[in-house]
Write an enzyme that holds these catalytic residues in place. Structure first.
Site, mmCIF file in Angstrom:
data_model
loop_
_atom_site.group_PDB
_atom_site.id
_atom_site.type_symbol
_atom_site.label_atom_id
_atom_site.label_comp_id
_atom_site.label_asym_id
_atom_site.label_seq_id
_atom_site.Cartn_x
_atom_site.Cartn_y
_atom_site.Cartn_z
ATOM 1 N N GLY A 354 7.864 1.276 3.366
ATOM 2 C CA GLY A 354 7.851 0.347 3.598
ATOM 3 C C GLY A 354 8.436 -1.285 3.344
ATOM 4 N N THR A 355 9.833 -2.151 3.265
ATOM 5 C CA THR A 355 10.604 -3.419 2.676
ATOM 6 C C THR A 355 10.671 -4.311 3.872
ATOM 7 O OG1 THR A 355 11.885 -1.933 1.434
ATOM 8 C CG2 THR A 355 12.949 -3.878 1.874
ATOM 9 N N VAL A 356 10.935 -5.608 3.465
ATOM 10 C CA VAL A 356 10.902 -6.692 4.567
ATOM 11 C C VAL A 356 12.341 -7.402 4.183
ATOM 12 C CG1 VAL A 356 8.691 -7.108 5.376
ATOM 13 C CG2 VAL A 356 9.486 -8.372 3.581
ATOM 14 N N SER A 373 10.061 -5.944 -1.296
ATOM 15 C CA SER A 373 9.382 -4.913 -0.791
ATOM 16 C C SER A 373 8.370 -4.555 -1.873
ATOM 17 C CB SER A 373 10.345 -3.618 -0.817
ATOM 18 O OG SER A 373 9.883 -2.518 -0.717
ATOM 19 N N MET A 436 16.598 -2.713 6.299
ATOM 20 C CA MET A 436 15.538 -2.285 5.281
ATOM 21 C C MET A 436 15.232 -0.925 5.547
ATOM 22 S SD MET A 436 12.527 -4.717 6.701
ATOM 23 C CE MET A 436 11.707 -4.600 8.297
#
Length: 536
Positions: A354, A355-356, A373, A436
């Site tokens: 899960g 990263t933004v 992240s 991402m």
């Protein structure tokens, strides 16, 4: 050079966002709007990036948090700057220390994979060097959402529920109870449309804002992290936090189709995207939708990835220099391995020498490519009691092989998956881009850049195009809308094609391009999530 010279302006034109004064593109509408509000208050693209990033720790905790890492590429006053805010392993950890505890493989959860969080330091470093507004002011939107709550969006709710259901099965020890107290306080994840808030998260953000993150690294919050670690025999200490500083670095890049593609240097995996582009720049691609194009892309990325997984780690621990991996002579040797059929890749031997994700731009010409992240969604599964700080698990990427470049050592930065990208032409910025999603990221960068420069797709079309992901060996995942005739043709070339019917791990991207003649901004956002472009 106009937009028309860069890409076909009519591909998916209805979905592309155009603006003049400023733009913020990210995976959550509330965070994008927060960044835009900062621009309207007189902040610049850097202020907007910090505000958006801080907000994302609140409104998308399934992908990032205060206890994660961050990287940034910042274009300002005619120059591109790089920031590496990834944290090292604790000084006290080592392969031998883990083996003494009976640990032969670094786990995904618990204290063992926890590294020093770098994200708060990134916000401060960016604010102090390039920001216009006060640090406290740009963190206000995030504090507001944490304290007063916000309704859960559809994709966020899906991943939150999946994480909670999984964690119930695997995180049964006492040290993980604070995750459930924070993110599943009623025994379950919040539902889509339900309002969620975290006063602990708000209090932590307030203290970070008021102390310029000093409390996080050398004060009250550091003491709380240290006490939590000691209670469960963790390696991370307040001394590790106190010793940490983010690093300003020189970006690395390669020439491609009359442009230059930029990434953060190792320990990040952005170099993999650059190596793959180096392998592909000798060919002309007449059409995107032909088997020749996809076959060469896949073969190039698998060769680049195989080298990256062998050689990439903290730069001072690499036995091969980044410039050698990106050399034309090495690309020429590796390119010879790309034939008519799929191969099983092996690492090469480079010459010795899960990263933004979010993108912002303002009317002054500043542009920011920013990514942060916790890794694997919520990270380690640990939340510092009462703080809302979900700690990352980046240490999971270290190798337990003492002869590997990326071997586990105390005070070392591991191979890192999160990478921001940036595109320039001559001495002018084109803009920030990113995709991402773990090991999908360099593959996403490759596909987005080729969609833009080879096939002249506008930002939204470049992101919407069906994606593929090389997994290992000859295995390649494709999206359900990937052209079936291409998939069959790739299979005949020896690729093991699998359709990811559940949506799959194909990443989530954002793009902002600037027309150098008019200053008009053109943005695209991810259709695979709750993406949004906020503009004015």
């Amino acid at each position: 050079m106009s937009f028309d010279a860069l890409y076909n302006p009519y591909s998916s034109q209805r979905m592309t966002t155009f603006a003049k004064n400023g733009m913020v593109a990210t995976s959550q509408p509330l965070a994008a709007q927060a960044g835009l509000d900062i621009l309207k208050k007189g902040g610049n693209a850097v202020d907007a990036a910090i505000a958006t990033a801080a907000c994302l720790t609140v409104v998308e905790p399934t992908s990032n948090g205060i206890g994660g890492d961050a990287f940034a590429l910042v274009w300002t006053k005619g120059k591109l700057h790089g920031l590496n805010a990834s944290g090292p392993s604790p000084q006290s950890i080592s392969i031998d220390a883990l083996k003494e505890k009976g640990i032969d493989e670094i786990p995904k959860h618990g204290w063992t994979p926890v590294t020093v969080p770098g994200a708060p330091s990134a916000w401060v470093a960016l604010s102090e060097r390039f920001g216009k507004l006060s640090f406290k002011e740009v963190l206000e939107p995030a504090i507001e959402y944490a304290a007063n709550g916000y309704p859960i969006s559809p994709t966020l709710g899906k991943f939150w529920k999946a994480a909670a259901d999984h964690f119930k099965k695997v995180l049964t020890d006492d040290e993980f109870k604070h995750w459930f107290d924070t993110f599943a306080p009623e025994g379950k994840a919040p539902e889509v449309g339900e309002v969620w808030r975290s006063e602990g998260h708000a209090a932590t953000l307030r203290e970070i804002a008021e102390t310029n993150a000093e409390s996080f690294y050398r004060g009250k919050i550091a003491d709380e992290i240290d006490a939590f670690s000691k209670k469960y025999d963790g390696f991370l200490s307040k001394e590790d936090l106190a010793a940490y500083q983010p690093e300003w670095v020189d970006p690395i890049g390669v020439e491609y189709r009359g442009h230059k593609v930029w990434e953060i240097p190792p320990n990040g995996q952005g170099i993999i995207a650059l190596m793959a582009l180096n392998l592909l720049k000798d060919s002309e691609y007449m059409s995107k939708e032909e088997v020749y194009t996809y076959h060469k892309q896949i073969e190039a990325i698998k060769l680049a990835f195989t080298d990256g997984l062998k050689y990439v780690t903290e730069s001072k621990s690499m036995t091969t220099r980044a410039e050698d991996l990106l050399s034309d002579s090495y690309a020429e040797e590796r390119r010879k391995l790309i034939g008519e059929n799929a191969i099983d890749p092996t690492p090469g031997t480079p010459p010795k020498g899960g990263t933004v994700y979010l993108a912002t731009a303002d009317s002054e010409g500043n542009m920011v490519s920013f990514i942060q992240s916790n890794y694997m969604g919520f990270g380690s599964g640990l939340v510092v009691p009462g703080t809302g700080i979900a700690l990352q698990n980046r240490g999971h990427n270290f190798s337990m092989d003492p002869d590997h470049d990326n071997r586990l050592e105390g005070g070392k930065k591991t191979y890192h998956t999160i990478i921001p990208g940036f595109l320039t032409k001559g001495d002018q910025p084109v803009g920030p881009f990113g995709v991402m999603g773990g090991f999908m990221q360099p593959q996403g960068h490759l596909q987005v850049i080729m969609n833009t420069l080879d096939f002249r797709l506008n930002p939204q079309a470049a992101l919407d195009a069906p994606r593929w992901q090389w997994m290992e060996g000859r295995k390649v995942l494709v999206e359900p809308n990937f052209p079936n005739h291409i998939a069959q043709a790739l299979a005949r070339k020896g690729h093991q094609i699998q359709v990811a019917l559940d949506g799959g791990p194909f990443g989530r991207g954002q793009i902002i391009w600037r027309d150098p003649e008019t200053g008009v901004l053109s943005g695209g956002t991810e259709s695979r999530t709750d993406g949004s472009v906020a503009a004015w």
